[in-house]
Design a protein around this motif. Sequence first.
Motif, PDB file in Angstrom:
ATOM      1  N   TYR A  16      -2.456   3.661 -12.245  1.00  0.00           N
ATOM      2  CA  TYR A  16      -2.929   2.435 -11.598  1.00  0.00           C
ATOM      3  C   TYR A  16      -1.975   1.277 -11.878  1.00  0.00           C
ATOM      4  O   TYR A  16      -1.573   0.558 -10.963  1.00  0.00           O
ATOM      5  N   GLN A  67       1.561   6.922  -6.739  1.00  0.00           N
ATOM      6  CA  GLN A  67       0.462   7.837  -7.044  1.00  0.00           C
ATOM      7  C   GLN A  67       0.831   9.289  -6.746  1.00  0.00           C
ATOM      8  O   GLN A  67       0.400  10.202  -7.436  1.00  0.00           O
ATOM      9  N   ARG A  68       1.623   9.499  -5.723  1.00  0.00           N
ATOM     10  CA  ARG A  68       1.999  10.856  -5.343  1.00  0.00           C
ATOM     11  C   ARG A  68       3.113  11.418  -6.216  1.00  0.00           C
ATOM     12  O   ARG A  68       3.162  12.619  -6.446  1.00  0.00           O
ATOM     13  N   LEU A  91       0.914   4.217  -2.861  1.00  0.00           N
ATOM     14  CA  LEU A  91       0.739   5.632  -2.516  1.00  0.00           C
ATOM     15  C   LEU A  91       1.934   6.466  -2.960  1.00  0.00           C
ATOM     16  O   LEU A  91       1.767   7.601  -3.419  1.00  0.00           O
ATOM     17  N   GLY A 122       1.366   1.741 -10.113  1.00  0.00           N
ATOM     18  CA  GLY A 122       1.224   1.439  -8.691  1.00  0.00           C
ATOM     19  C   GLY A 122       1.144  -0.056  -8.430  1.00  0.00           C
ATOM     20  O   GLY A 122       1.754  -0.580  -7.490  1.00  0.00           O
ATOM     21  N   ALA A 133       0.832  -1.209   0.000  1.00  0.00           N
ATOM     22  CA  ALA A 133       0.000   0.000   0.000  1.00  0.00           C
ATOM     23  C   ALA A 133       0.865   1.258   0.000  1.00  0.00           C
ATOM     24  O   ALA A 133       0.560   2.227  -0.702  1.00  0.00           O
ATOM     25  N   ALA A 134       1.950   1.235   0.757  1.00  0.00           N
ATOM     26  CA  ALA A 134       2.847   2.392   0.788  1.00  0.00           C
ATOM     27  C   ALA A 134       3.517   2.618  -0.567  1.00  0.00           C
ATOM     28  O   ALA A 134       3.681   3.768  -0.998  1.00  0.00           O
TER      29      ALA A 134
END
Length: 65
Positions: free
Chosen positions: A31, A18-19, A15, A34, A11-12
């Motif tokens: 997507y 995405q950032r 993120l 990630g 998950a990290a």
Amino acid sequence: MTASTHLAVGAASVLFVQRHVPAKYGMGERYYLGFGAAIVSHMILDSISHPEYSLKGQVLMFWIM
């Protein structure tokens, strides 16, 4: 390595991607980038030596992938 560790790192990594991926890329590309980052982080964590966990004598390796 427990499943919660794999989940948190995956998950990290999503993120992080995405950032830090520029806005010129669409949501679909972000997507997939990630998802790729999560897969790579999973493989890196699996390369670290750790015990396999079992449930009533059955190895849970098939649940990981």
